[in-house]
Design an enzyme around this catalytic site. Structure first.
Site, short mmCIF file in Angstrom:
data_model
loop_
_atom_site.label_atom_id
_atom_site.label_comp_id
_atom_site.label_asym_id
_atom_site.label_seq_id
_atom_site.Cartn_x
_atom_site.Cartn_y
_atom_site.Cartn_z
N ARG A 12 -130.95 10.12 54.99
CA ARG A 12 -130.55 11.25 55.86
C ARG A 12 -131.59 12.36 55.89
O ARG A 12 -131.55 13.24 56.74
CB ARG A 12 -129.20 11.80 55.44
CG ARG A 12 -129.22 12.41 54.07
CD ARG A 12 -127.88 12.95 53.66
NE ARG A 12 -127.97 13.41 52.29
CZ ARG A 12 -126.94 13.74 51.55
NH1 ARG A 12 -125.74 13.67 52.04
NH2 ARG A 12 -127.11 14.15 50.31
N CYS B 58 -137.65 12.96 44.15
CA CYS B 58 -138.83 12.71 43.32
C CYS B 58 -140.12 13.03 44.07
O CYS B 58 -140.94 13.82 43.62
CB CYS B 58 -138.83 11.24 42.88
SG CYS B 58 -140.44 10.62 42.41
N ALA C 166 -133.32 24.31 29.19
CA ALA C 166 -134.64 23.91 28.67
C ALA C 166 -134.79 22.40 28.65
O ALA C 166 -135.35 21.81 27.74
CB ALA C 166 -134.86 24.49 27.28
N GLY D 112 -129.13 20.77 34.69
CA GLY D 112 -128.74 19.38 34.86
C GLY D 112 -128.39 19.04 36.30
O GLY D 112 -128.52 19.88 37.20
N HIS E 50 -162.49 3.59 20.33
CA HIS E 50 -162.93 4.83 19.70
C HIS E 50 -164.05 5.43 20.56
O HIS E 50 -164.92 4.71 21.00
CB HIS E 50 -163.47 4.56 18.30
CG HIS E 50 -164.04 5.80 17.66
ND1 HIS E 50 -163.24 6.78 17.14
CD2 HIS E 50 -165.32 6.21 17.50
CE1 HIS E 50 -164.01 7.74 16.66
NE2 HIS E 50 -165.27 7.43 16.87
P1 NAD Z 1 -131.32 18.33 31.81
O1 NAD Z 1 -129.94 17.83 31.71
O2 NAD Z 1 -132.42 17.52 31.27
O3 NAD Z 1 -131.42 19.77 31.12
C1 NAD Z 1 -130.52 20.80 31.40
C2 NAD Z 1 -130.45 21.72 30.21
O4 NAD Z 1 -129.65 22.83 30.52
C3 NAD Z 1 -129.86 21.06 28.97
O5 NAD Z 1 -130.74 21.18 27.91
C4 NAD Z 1 -128.56 21.84 28.77
O6 NAD Z 1 -128.24 21.96 27.41
C5 NAD Z 1 -128.92 23.18 29.38
N1 NAD Z 1 -127.74 23.96 29.81
C6 NAD Z 1 -126.61 23.52 30.38
N2 NAD Z 1 -125.79 24.55 30.62
C7 NAD Z 1 -126.42 25.67 30.22
C8 NAD Z 1 -126.10 27.06 30.20
N3 NAD Z 1 -124.93 27.51 30.68
N4 NAD Z 1 -127.00 27.92 29.72
C9 NAD Z 1 -128.18 27.48 29.22
N5 NAD Z 1 -128.52 26.20 29.20
C10 NAD Z 1 -127.67 25.30 29.69
O7 NAD Z 1 -131.53 18.65 33.36
P2 NAD Z 1 -132.73 19.25 34.20
O8 NAD Z 1 -133.83 19.77 33.36
O9 NAD Z 1 -132.05 20.16 35.18
O10 NAD Z 1 -133.28 17.98 34.94
C11 NAD Z 1 -132.40 17.19 35.74
C12 NAD Z 1 -132.77 15.72 35.63
O11 NAD Z 1 -134.03 15.48 36.18
C13 NAD Z 1 -132.82 15.29 34.18
O12 NAD Z 1 -132.20 14.04 34.06
C14 NAD Z 1 -134.28 15.21 33.90
O13 NAD Z 1 -134.60 14.26 32.93
C15 NAD Z 1 -134.86 14.85 35.24
N6 NAD Z 1 -136.22 15.36 35.34
C16 NAD Z 1 -137.22 14.71 34.72
C17 NAD Z 1 -138.50 15.21 34.77
C18 NAD Z 1 -139.58 14.50 34.08
O14 NAD Z 1 -139.38 13.36 33.69
N7 NAD Z 1 -140.73 15.12 33.90
C19 NAD Z 1 -138.77 16.39 35.43
C20 NAD Z 1 -137.74 17.04 36.03
C21 NAD Z 1 -136.47 16.51 35.97
#
Ligand code: NAD
Length: 463
Positions: A34, A41, A179, A268, A442
Site C-alpha cells: 500500500r 526497513c 534504549a 517498541g 592478521h
Molecule cells: P525495542 O523493543 O527494542 O526497545 C524499546 C525500549 O523501550 C525497551 O528497552 C523498553 O524497555 C523501553 N521502554 C518501554 N516503555 C518505556 C517507557 N515508558 N519509558 C522508557 N522506556 C520504555 O524497540 P525499538 O528500539 O523501538 O525498536 C523496534 C524494533 O525494531 C525492535 O524489534 C528492534 O530490534 C528493531 N530495530 C532494529 C534495529 C537494528 O537491528 N539495528 C534498528 C532499529 C530497530
C-alpha cells in the site's frame, strides 16, 4: 478474479524476498503493497538510518583527526544535505526492489489488501477494487511504532523514527524514550551532531536484550560521549510548550522534570494486524502479533504470517529468512528446518557498535547450562590499536559440557560486520575445537573473536 499460486501482502524485507523466492520456485506470484516497496526497513528504518549514522561517523572522525596527525579546522555540516543523502539512499534501494520484483515476474498491486476468507483478497488500489485469489497467502504487513498514552507522537514536538530521520533543523536538546536499537541509534546520531541527549529507559540497562556486561560497556561509552542516561526510569507525563516539552521522569530515585526541545518515542513496535480482514479468517492475534506455528502457518488453512507481524525478534533479516522458509515449505521443498531464533544476529549501529547472536551469559545460566565464558578486549588487538579504536570487548559463551558456542557478544569497531563469523559458527553447530583451529587473518579485528574463544578455555595468547 485474478488467481495466483501465492500472494504476499506487504512489500518489506519479509514480503518482497518471499515473493521473489516463490517466483524462483515456479509459482505465479503477486505482491500487494500500500505504500513503498522495501517497507519500513528500506524506506524508514535500517537503511536510511545507516546513511545518517555514516554522516555522524565522519563528523566524529574529523573531530578526532588530530589523533591521526591530520589537522582539520572549520568543521561544518549541512543537516539538509545529510538528510537528503539518507533519503536518496532509501530511494535508490526502493527502485532496486521494484526492479527485482519485475525481473522475477512478480505482479505488484499498489493498494491496501483485505482478507475475505477462503483464500480471497480484495485490493483497494488507485485503479479501483481488484479481487485476488490464492491457496497460499503470506501476510508480511510488518509493525509500527508503539505509542504510550499521553505521550503520543504528534510529528512536531514528539517524534517517531520518521520525524527523527528527517529533521528540518537540529533541536538543542532531545529526550529519547526507550534504549532499544532505535532509541540508541538516534541518541548516538544526535549526540554526534552536538545535540544534548538524554535517554530514558524503563528497564535497568540500555539495550536490554544484550548481554549485561556488553550493555554496561555501552552505557559507559555513551556517557563518556556526553549522553545522559537514566535507566529504571519512565516518562510518566508530558507537558507541551510552543517549541519544547517538559517530560516528567519517575524512577526509584524520585521524580524529575526534564525540559527538552524534542522527544523521540522509541518504546517498541506493535504488529499491523488491523483492517486487513483477519476477522474473516480463523487466524489468531495475541498482543498485536499473528500467531503461527514453526512454519509460519496461522490457524487459517493456507494463510501464513512472517516477519514483524508474526512477532519478535522484529528484525529485517529474520523476516526475510522466515519468508524464504515459509515459501519453500509451501512449495514442498525437502530438508527444511524451521527458523532458529537462537541464530538470529542482532546489531545496533551506534558509536560504539554492538552485535550479538545466541544466548547471553545470564540467559544460558537460566536455561541450566554450565557455561565457559571467554573475553578479549580490543585494547589488546593490534589492528584496533592501529585504527585508534581500541575500546570494546568480544565475549563468548560456551556450553562447558559439549563445547557448543551458545552465544557471542561484542561491542566495538565494526562488530556488526564481524558477528557474521559467529553466526556461521552457530549455524554449523560449531564447538570451541573448530573455532580454535580456524585461522584468522592478521592483522584483523576478527582475531579478537579467535582470542575470545581461546580465553574461554584458558588459552588466550595476547592477554
Ligand atoms: P525495542 O523493543 O527494542 O526497545 C524499546 C525500549 O523501550 C525497551 O528497552 C523498553 O524497555 C523501553 N521502554 C518501554 N516503555 C518505556 C517507557 N515508558 N519509558 C522508557 N522506556 C520504555 O524497540 P525499538 O528500539 O523501538 O525498536 C523496534 C524494533 O525494531 C525492535 O524489534 C528492534 O530490534 C528493531 N530495530 C532494529 C534495529 C537494528 O537491528 N539495528 C534498528 C532499529 C530497530
Amino acid at each position: 478474479m485474478n488467481t495466483y499460486d501465492l500472494i504476499v501482502v506487504g512489500g518489506g524485507p519479509g514480503g518482497y524476498v518471499a515473493a521473489i523466492r516463490a517466483s524462483q520456485l515456479g509459482m505465479k506470484t503477486a505482491l500487494v503493497e500500500r505504500e513503498h516497496l522495501g517497507g519500513i526497513c528500506l524506506n524508514w528504518g535500517c537503511i536510511p538510518t545507516k546513511a545518517l549514522l555514516r554522516s555522524a561517523e565522519i563528523i566524529d572522525q574529523i573531530r578526532h583527526a588530530d589523533n591521526y596527525g591530520v589537522s582539520v579546522s572549520g568543521l561544518e555540516f549541512d543537516l539538509k544535505k545529510i538528510v537528503s543523502r539518507s533519503r536518496g539512499v532509501a530511494g535508490t534501494l526502493n527502485k532496486g526492489v521494484a526492479h527485482l520484483l519485475k525481473k522475477n515476474k512478480v505482479t505488484v498491486y499498489n493498494g491496501h489488501a483485505q482478507l475475505k476468507g477462503g483464500g480471497k483478497l480484495e485490493v483497494d488500489s488507485d485503479k479501483g477494487k481488484v479481487e485476488l485469489a490464492s491457496n497460499s497467502i503470506v501476510l508480511a504487513t510488518g509493525a509500527r511504532a508503539r505509542s504510550l498514552p499521553g505521550i503520543e507522537p504528534d510529528g512536531k514536538l514528539v517524534w517517531t523514527y520518521k520525524e527523527a530521520m528527517t529533521p528540518e533543523s537540529l533541536p538543542k536538546s532531545l529526550l529519547v524514550m526507550g534504549a532499544g536499537a532505535i532509541g540508541i541509534e538516534f541518541a548516538s546520531f544526535y549526540n554526534s551532531l552536538g545535540v544534548e541527549v538524554t535517554v530514558v529507559e524503563a528497564l535497568d540497562q540500555v539495550l536490554p536484550v544484550e548481554d549485561a556486561e556488553i550493555a554496561a560497556l555501552a552505557d559507559k561509552a555513551f556517557r563518556q560521549k556526553g549522553i545522559r542516561i537514566l535507566t529504571g526510569a519512565r516518562v510518566t507525563e508530558l507537558r507541551k510548550g510552543a517549541n519544547s516539552v517538559v517530560a516528567v521522569v519517575e524512577s526509584a530515585g524520585g521524580r524529575e522534570e526534564i525540559e527538552v526541545e524534542r522527544l523521540i518515542s522509541a518504546v517498541g513496535v506493535v504488529g499491523n494486524t488491523e483492517n486487513i480482514g483477519l476477522e474473516n479468517t480463523a487466524a489468531e492475534v495475541e498482543r498485536s502479533f499473528v500467531l503461527t506455528d514453526e512454519w509460519s502457518q496461522t490457524a487459517e488453512p493456507g494463510l501464513y504470517a512472517i516477519g514483524d507481524v508474526a512477532g519478535a525478534p522484529c528484525l529485517a533479516h529474520k523476516a526475510s529468512h522466515e519468508g524464504i522458509i515459509c515459501v519453500e515449505k509451501i512449495a514442498g521443498t525437502e530438508g527444511l528446518t524451521p527458523l532458529d531464533k537462537g541464530a538470529v544476529p542482532g546489531c545496533t549501529y551506534s558509536s560504539p557498535q554492538v552485535a550479538s547472536v545466541g544466548l547471553t551469559e545470564a540467559r544460558a545460566q537460566e536455561q541450566g547450562y554450565k557455561v565457559r565464558v571467554g573475553r578479549f578486549p580490543f585494547k589488546a588487538n593490534g589492528k584496533a590499536i592501529a585504527l585508534g579504536e581500541s575500546e570494546g570487548l568480544v565475549k563468548t559463551v560456551f556450553d562447558d559440557k559439549t563445547g557448543e558456542l551458545l552465544g557471542a557478544h561484542m561491542i566495538g569497531p565494526e562488530v556488526t560486520e564481524m558477528i557474521q563469523g559467529y553466526v556461521v559458527a552457530r549455524q554449523l553447530e560449531t564447538t570451541e575445537h573448530e573455532l580454535m583451529h580456524t585461522i584468522f587473518a592478521h592483522p584483523t579485528l576478527s582475531e579478537s573473536m579467535h582470542e575470545a574463544t581461546l580465553d574461554a578455555y584458558g588459552k588466550a595468547l595476547h592477554i
